[in-house]
Design an enzyme around this catalytic site. Structure first.
Site, PDB file in Angstrom:
ATOM      1  N   GLY A   1       0.812  -1.223   0.000  1.00 39.68           N
ATOM      2  CA  GLY A   1       0.000   0.000   0.000  1.00 39.68           C
ATOM      3  C   GLY A   1       0.837   1.260   0.000  1.00 39.68           C
ATOM      4  O   GLY A   1       0.327   2.349   0.203  1.00 39.68           O
ATOM      5  N   LEU A   2       2.154   1.119  -0.231  1.00 40.34           N
ATOM      6  CA  LEU A   2       3.040   2.290  -0.273  1.00 40.34           C
ATOM      7  C   LEU A   2       3.404   2.624  -1.718  1.00 40.34           C
ATOM      8  O   LEU A   2       4.342   3.366  -1.964  1.00 40.34           O
ATOM      9  CB  LEU A   2       4.295   2.042   0.558  1.00 40.34           C
ATOM     10  CG  LEU A   2       4.027   1.863   2.054  1.00 40.34           C
ATOM     11  CD1 LEU A   2       5.304   1.455   2.802  1.00 40.34           C
ATOM     12  CD2 LEU A   2       3.464   3.142   2.656  1.00 40.34           C
ATOM     13  N   SER A   3       2.682   2.034  -2.638  1.00 40.19           N
ATOM     14  CA  SER A   3       2.825   2.376  -4.038  1.00 40.19           C
ATOM     15  C   SER A   3       4.150   1.936  -4.656  1.00 40.19           C
ATOM     16  O   SER A   3       4.819   2.688  -5.366  1.00 40.19           O
ATOM     17  CB  SER A   3       2.649   3.881  -4.211  1.00 40.19           C
ATOM     18  OG  SER A   3       2.561   4.189  -5.547  1.00 40.19           O
ATOM     19  N   SER A   4       4.482   0.672  -4.392  1.00 41.76           N
ATOM     20  CA  SER A   4       5.709   0.135  -4.982  1.00 41.76           C
ATOM     21  C   SER A   4       5.578   0.057  -6.503  1.00 41.76           C
ATOM     22  O   SER A   4       6.580   0.208  -7.216  1.00 41.76           O
ATOM     23  CB  SER A   4       6.000  -1.252  -4.409  1.00 41.76           C
ATOM     24  OG  SER A   4       4.879  -2.093  -4.579  1.00 41.76           O
ATOM     25  N   SER A   5       4.381  -0.156  -7.015  1.00 45.60           N
ATOM     26  CA  SER A   5       4.214  -0.280  -8.473  1.00 45.60           C
ATOM     27  C   SER A   5       4.552   1.031  -9.166  1.00 45.60           C
ATOM     28  O   SER A   5       5.342   1.051 -10.113  1.00 45.60           O
ATOM     29  CB  SER A   5       2.772  -0.657  -8.826  1.00 45.60           C
ATOM     30  OG  SER A   5       2.449  -1.887  -8.255  1.00 45.60           O
TER      31      SER A   5
ATOM     32  N   GLU B   1       0.983   0.444 -16.139  1.00 42.45           N
ATOM     33  CA  GLU B   1       0.211  -0.329 -15.156  1.00 42.45           C
ATOM     34  C   GLU B   1      -1.121  -0.802 -15.756  1.00 42.45           C
ATOM     35  O   GLU B   1      -1.545  -1.936 -15.549  1.00 42.45           O
ATOM     36  CB  GLU B   1      -0.031   0.544 -13.931  1.00 42.45           C
ATOM     37  CG  GLU B   1      -0.528  -0.256 -12.768  1.00 42.45           C
ATOM     38  CD  GLU B   1       0.019   0.270 -11.445  1.00 42.45           C
ATOM     39  OE1 GLU B   1       0.974   1.075 -11.450  1.00 42.45           O
ATOM     40  OE2 GLU B   1      -0.516  -0.142 -10.426  1.00 42.45           O
TER      41      GLU B   1
ATOM     42  N   ASP C   1      -0.745   7.686  -7.514  1.00 45.18           N
ATOM     43  CA  ASP C   1       0.563   7.226  -7.056  1.00 45.18           C
ATOM     44  C   ASP C   1       1.694   7.797  -7.898  1.00 45.18           C
ATOM     45  O   ASP C   1       2.734   8.215  -7.379  1.00 45.18           O
ATOM     46  CB  ASP C   1       0.617   5.694  -7.101  1.00 45.18           C
ATOM     47  CG  ASP C   1      -0.551   5.069  -6.371  1.00 45.18           C
ATOM     48  OD1 ASP C   1      -1.149   5.752  -5.527  1.00 45.18           O
ATOM     49  OD2 ASP C   1      -0.870   3.904  -6.656  1.00 45.18           O
TER      50      ASP C   1
HETATM   51  C1  GLA Z   1      -4.221   2.605  -5.671  1.00 42.60           C
HETATM   52  C2  GLA Z   1      -4.197   3.182  -7.085  1.00 42.60           C
HETATM   53  C3  GLA Z   1      -4.461   4.695  -7.071  1.00 42.60           C
HETATM   54  C4  GLA Z   1      -5.682   5.053  -6.246  1.00 42.60           C
HETATM   55  C5  GLA Z   1      -5.645   4.344  -4.888  1.00 42.60           C
HETATM   56  C6  GLA Z   1      -6.935   4.537  -4.122  1.00 42.60           C
HETATM   57  O1  GLA Z   1      -3.137   3.063  -4.936  1.00 42.60           O
HETATM   58  O2  GLA Z   1      -2.973   2.930  -7.687  1.00 42.60           O
HETATM   59  O3  GLA Z   1      -4.589   5.159  -8.392  1.00 42.60           O
HETATM   60  O4  GLA Z   1      -6.864   4.775  -6.934  1.00 42.60           O
HETATM   61  O5  GLA Z   1      -5.425   2.958  -5.019  1.00 42.60           O
HETATM   62  O6  GLA Z   1      -7.079   5.852  -3.707  1.00 42.60           O
END
Ligand code: GLA
Length: 363
Positions: A107-111, A160, A172
């Protein structure tokens, strides 16, 4: 000037508030963190790309013109080459090493960090400049070919969407690309205006606590939520849920009604949180975080028992507010702690940091 060898860094992000508003034309308030993905790239002398993921100890190798679809982290690398090529920014063949200190799927946006770090490194090898980060001493963009950060965010999102199969929004990528030290970013997804908002924590602490549950957006509940929002827009005759009239949204069939109510109220909470930050009222911010979580659990239905247990641990430790962050169905929970209250020992303190950039080591 094309470089022979570069090191690029792209940070992960924590979304303070404004969850599932990005693809609904709303507002969000994320910040980039100091942890991120590092890509070391060396230009190759044949038309083969060789990539190594340090944490997994896995390799990939493919030809520059190879468009075969693959799974896992390899999809990001192949997607980066393909999307840059399609945008007329073809990178040379390269040897890549992917590392960093950002846990995957938490949930820390590794992608997004991986997409952004790959693109920054490959653009540098191709000799394409990227718009500099906005800082008080920002230098003018260099002459020659150059890419705006907003365009790069869109290109990364296509990696993505098209190559990994997750229909994620731009939250993100924008947070990773535009992050600023000591600031959150108020992003308006209707206009893509990005306004830095000082995040003065003083002795307060923001922490993330891992629920231990891993999520995959491709094929998961995330894409289902997007489809529900699209359906609600169709029924309401609006382009995005953020434009919907609250009374009309209240007449939608369940669960579309709940999804729309979350989006409309979450936008309001983002605005309230921005005012709270500007007024230095962190107690009010904590209340808004918990209200956001209740909405994500009850109306947007993206929480899980493991996430609830993690929220409860933070609240039991005395958090002023706590909420699930990111796409949902697992990942991390954010907690806000007042100066005299100790977070759980296994929680990670997060602070706002600067956005994606090339690191000095560019021999
Ligand atoms: C993920 C997605 C984002 C956003 C969040 C929810 O992180 O990559 O684009 O939609 O979920 O806020």
């Amino acid at each position: 000037m094309p470089r022979e060898r570069v090191r690029a860094f792209a940070p992960g992000r924590v979304n303070l508030i404004g969850e599932h508003t990005d693809y609904n034309g709303g507002v969000a308030l994320p910040f980039a963190i100091s942890r991120g993905i590092v890509v070391d790239a060396v230009a190759g002398d044949d038309r083969r790309v060789r990539a190594h993921a340090l944490d997994l100890d896995q390799d990939d190798e493919f030809g520059l013109d190879d468009r075969a679809r693959v799974a896992d982290w390899r999809a990001f690398v192949r997607g980066a080459f393909a999307e840059l090529g399609d945008a007329g920014l073809q990178p040379p063949a390269a040897r890549l090493q992917i590392g960093g200190d950002l846990p995957r799927g938490a949930g820390l946006s590794s992608s997004a960090a991986l997409e952004v770090a790959l693109c920054l490194a490959l653009l540098a090898l191709a000799g394409v400049a990227v718009e500099p980060l906005a800082t008080p001493t920002a230098t003018p963009p260099p002459a020659g070919a150059s890419v705006a950060r907003l365009e790069l965010a869109r290109l990364c999102a296509r990696i993505e969407n098209e190559w990994v199969g997750a229909q994620t929004g731009l939250l993100d990528q924008l947070a990773s690309l535009f992050g600023q030290d000591e600031h959150a970013l108020l992003i308006d997804f209707a206009t893509f205006a990005i306004e830095p908002v000082p995040l003065r924590l003083g002795a307060w602490r923001l922490v993330v606590l891992d629920s231990g549950e891993r999520h995959v957006h491709a094929g998961g509940g995330y894409n289902e939520r997007r489809a529900e929002c699209a359906r609600a827009c169709e029924l309401l005759g609006v382009a995005t849920l953020s434009e919907a009239d609250a009374l009309a949204a209240a007449r939608l069939p369940t669960p579309l009604r709940e999804r729309a109510e979350h989006v409309l109220c979450e936008n309001e909470r983002v605005r309230a949180a921005t005012s709270a930050l500007r007024g230095g009222d962190l107690t009010a911010l904590g209340t808004l975080l918990s209200a956001s979580h209740a909405s994500l659990r009850d109306l947007y239905a993206i929480s899980t028992p493991a996430v609830e247990a993690t929220v409860q641990r933070l609240l039991d430790a005395g958090a002023a507010g706590a909420r699930i962050i990111g796409g949902g169905f697992g990942g991390c929970v954010l907690g806000l702690f007042a100066p005299d209250v100790a977070p759980p020992p296994d929680a990670l303190v997060v602070r706002p940091g600067a956005g994606a950039r090339l690191l000095e080591d560019q021999r």
